[in-house]
Design a protein around this motif. Structure first.
Motif, PDB file in Angstrom:
ATOM      1  N   GLN A  37       0.830  -1.196   0.000  1.00  0.00           N
ATOM      2  CA  GLN A  37       0.000   0.000   0.000  1.00  0.00           C
ATOM      3  C   GLN A  37       0.869   1.252   0.000  1.00  0.00           C
ATOM      4  O   GLN A  37       2.048   1.201   0.371  1.00  0.00           O
ATOM      5  CB  GLN A  37      -0.923  -0.014   1.225  1.00  0.00           C
ATOM      6  CG  GLN A  37      -1.782  -1.261   1.332  1.00  0.00           C
ATOM      7  CD  GLN A  37      -2.374  -1.443   2.727  1.00  0.00           C
ATOM      8  OE1 GLN A  37      -1.906  -0.858   3.701  1.00  0.00           O
ATOM      9  NE2 GLN A  37      -3.401  -2.257   2.818  1.00  0.00           N
ATOM     10  N   SER A  39      -0.198   3.991   1.716  1.00  0.00           N
ATOM     11  CA  SER A  39      -0.730   4.817   2.799  1.00  0.00           C
ATOM     12  C   SER A  39       0.282   5.173   3.877  1.00  0.00           C
ATOM     13  O   SER A  39       0.023   6.057   4.688  1.00  0.00           O
ATOM     14  CB  SER A  39      -1.928   4.116   3.453  1.00  0.00           C
ATOM     15  OG  SER A  39      -1.512   2.969   4.164  1.00  0.00           O
ATOM     16  N   THR A  70      -0.398  -3.734  12.032  1.00  0.00           N
ATOM     17  CA  THR A  70      -1.263  -4.273  10.992  1.00  0.00           C
ATOM     18  C   THR A  70      -2.533  -4.766  11.662  1.00  0.00           C
ATOM     19  O   THR A  70      -2.506  -5.213  12.815  1.00  0.00           O
ATOM     20  CB  THR A  70      -0.606  -5.438  10.226  1.00  0.00           C
ATOM     21  OG1 THR A  70      -0.514  -6.581  11.073  1.00  0.00           O
ATOM     22  CG2 THR A  70       0.781  -5.053   9.739  1.00  0.00           C
ATOM     23  N   ALA A  73      -8.700  -5.675   7.926  1.00  0.00           N
ATOM     24  CA  ALA A  73      -9.476  -4.603   7.316  1.00  0.00           C
ATOM     25  C   ALA A  73     -10.956  -4.742   7.682  1.00  0.00           C
ATOM     26  O   ALA A  73     -11.503  -5.853   7.617  1.00  0.00           O
ATOM     27  CB  ALA A  73      -9.321  -4.634   5.804  1.00  0.00           C
ATOM     28  N   LYS A  77     -15.961   0.137   4.987  1.00  0.00           N
ATOM     29  CA  LYS A  77     -14.828   1.055   4.950  1.00  0.00           C
ATOM     30  C   LYS A  77     -15.203   2.515   4.780  1.00  0.00           C
ATOM     31  O   LYS A  77     -14.319   3.387   4.781  1.00  0.00           O
ATOM     32  CB  LYS A  77     -13.871   0.633   3.833  1.00  0.00           C
ATOM     33  CG  LYS A  77     -13.311  -0.776   4.041  1.00  0.00           C
ATOM     34  CD  LYS A  77     -12.442  -1.210   2.900  1.00  0.00           C
ATOM     35  CE  LYS A  77     -11.848  -2.596   3.153  1.00  0.00           C
ATOM     36  NZ  LYS A  77     -12.879  -3.649   3.288  1.00  0.00           N
ATOM     37  N   ASP A 114      -7.821  -9.395   4.046  1.00  0.00           N
ATOM     38  CA  ASP A 114      -7.146  -8.127   3.785  1.00  0.00           C
ATOM     39  C   ASP A 114      -6.694  -7.514   5.105  1.00  0.00           C
ATOM     40  O   ASP A 114      -7.419  -7.545   6.100  1.00  0.00           O
ATOM     41  CB  ASP A 114      -8.086  -7.155   3.082  1.00  0.00           C
ATOM     42  CG  ASP A 114      -8.415  -7.598   1.663  1.00  0.00           C
ATOM     43  OD1 ASP A 114      -7.553  -8.244   1.031  1.00  0.00           O
ATOM     44  OD2 ASP A 114      -9.527  -7.306   1.195  1.00  0.00           O
ATOM     45  N   TYR A 116      -4.470  -3.989   6.845  1.00  0.00           N
ATOM     46  CA  TYR A 116      -3.954  -2.636   6.650  1.00  0.00           C
ATOM     47  C   TYR A 116      -2.744  -2.412   7.547  1.00  0.00           C
ATOM     48  O   TYR A 116      -2.641  -3.000   8.629  1.00  0.00           O
ATOM     49  CB  TYR A 116      -5.017  -1.600   7.002  1.00  0.00           C
ATOM     50  CG  TYR A 116      -6.150  -1.465   6.011  1.00  0.00           C
ATOM     51  CD1 TYR A 116      -6.019  -1.904   4.697  1.00  0.00           C
ATOM     52  CD2 TYR A 116      -7.347  -0.871   6.381  1.00  0.00           C
ATOM     53  CE1 TYR A 116      -7.056  -1.769   3.795  1.00  0.00           C
ATOM     54  CE2 TYR A 116      -8.393  -0.731   5.485  1.00  0.00           C
ATOM     55  CZ  TYR A 116      -8.244  -1.169   4.187  1.00  0.00           C
ATOM     56  OH  TYR A 116      -9.266  -1.031   3.296  1.00  0.00           O
ATOM     57  N   LYS A 118      -1.033   0.757   9.479  1.00  0.00           N
ATOM     58  CA  LYS A 118      -1.257   2.148   9.887  1.00  0.00           C
ATOM     59  C   LYS A 118      -0.491   2.444  11.172  1.00  0.00           C
ATOM     60  O   LYS A 118       0.004   1.542  11.840  1.00  0.00           O
ATOM     61  CB  LYS A 118      -2.753   2.422  10.115  1.00  0.00           C
ATOM     62  CG  LYS A 118      -3.676   1.980   8.992  1.00  0.00           C
ATOM     63  CD  LYS A 118      -3.510   2.771   7.709  1.00  0.00           C
ATOM     64  CE  LYS A 118      -4.453   2.250   6.619  1.00  0.00           C
ATOM     65  NZ  LYS A 118      -4.248   2.947   5.325  1.00  0.00           N
ATOM     66  N   SER A 180      -4.734   7.698   2.305  1.00  0.00           N
ATOM     67  CA  SER A 180      -4.882   6.624   3.279  1.00  0.00           C
ATOM     68  C   SER A 180      -6.339   6.465   3.685  1.00  0.00           C
ATOM     69  O   SER A 180      -6.962   7.411   4.175  1.00  0.00           O
ATOM     70  CB  SER A 180      -4.031   6.910   4.524  1.00  0.00           C
ATOM     71  OG  SER A 180      -4.267   5.947   5.531  1.00  0.00           O
ATOM     72  N   ASP A 182      -8.357   5.033   6.435  1.00  0.00           N
ATOM     73  CA  ASP A 182      -8.014   4.608   7.784  1.00  0.00           C
ATOM     74  C   ASP A 182      -9.156   4.892   8.752  1.00  0.00           C
ATOM     75  O   ASP A 182     -10.317   5.012   8.340  1.00  0.00           O
ATOM     76  CB  ASP A 182      -6.706   5.270   8.233  1.00  0.00           C
ATOM     77  CG  ASP A 182      -6.693   6.784   8.015  1.00  0.00           C
ATOM     78  OD1 ASP A 182      -7.715   7.428   8.328  1.00  0.00           O
ATOM     79  OD2 ASP A 182      -5.680   7.309   7.528  1.00  0.00           O
TER      80      ASP A 182
END
Length: 212
Positions: A37, A39, A70, A73, A77, A114, A116, A118, A180, A182
């Protein structure tokens, strides 16, 4: 049982045990991953290789502010302005796998899952406000020295910008704020959905070391 068959079974048992141990290590201790990604730019760049520490997940330890984590997801969203509930800013997970095999392939093998990457910005019980291009925690402007100079943090469209982080949750954002998706869009992440802490960058070699 002849000697050849015994040797085959011995090898089979060794392979099965090795696979089980590898899966246990990957799930409870740590695992490598590849950044896919944008982001977290400029901190993390696509195709960099990372080592993820999963021990905090195993012992259910809350991450600290500034940690790069991590997490699974969320299933939802984004929200309309009528769906946003600043009093209940928790991300929704509505597609939980059903059945032992599906749970194993989803949570352990991580097939069709999935995740993410962040950075943790706020912790349980903290009041978050995003205004004037900055982040405020309990009415104090947050010092984000890891961000490029002049970067603006805002909420584009309906989102969470004035709320208290719920118990056992964190609020996280990407360093590349304008690119991003988030917690501003989908809400805070429950501790049980946090998978790991980004620990070491292992590739490229000239950037090898602990990620901050």
């Amino acid at each position: 049982m002849n000697e050849k068959l015994k040797d085959i079974l011995d090898w089979f048992y060794c392979i099965v045990i090795a696979i089980i141990l590898a899966l246990l290590f990957r799930y409870f201790i740590g695992t490598p991953t590849i950044v896919q990604q944008v982001s977290m730019k400029p901190t993390l760049i696509e195709d960099q290789r990372l080592w993820l520490n999963r021990w905090n997940k195993t012992i259910k330890k809350m991450p600290e502010r500034g940690d790069i984590i991590t997490f699974e997801a969320p299933s939802k969203k984004s929200y309309t302005e009528y769906e946003i509930d600043q009093d209940n800013p928790i991300a929704k997970y509505e597609n939980e796998p059903i059945g032992l095999w599906k749970k194993f392939t989803y949570y352990v093998l991580e097939l069709e899952k999935d995740s993410y990457i962040k950075r943790v910005i706020a912790l349980p019980g903290e009041h978050v406000e995003i205004k004037g291009g900055n982040v405020y925690i309990n009415e104090q402007k947050l010092d984000e020295s890891y961000l490029p100079s002049g970067l603006v943090t805002d909420v584009v469209g309906p989102g969470f910008d004035d709320f208290v982080v719920p118990e056992n949750c964190v609020f996280a954002m990407g360093d590349n704020r304008s690119h991003s998706t988030d917690c501003r869009a989908f809400g805070c992440i429950p501790l049980e959905k946090i998978e790991s802490k980004v620990w070491i960058r292992i590739w490229p070699l000239n950037l090898f070391g602990k990620v901050k």
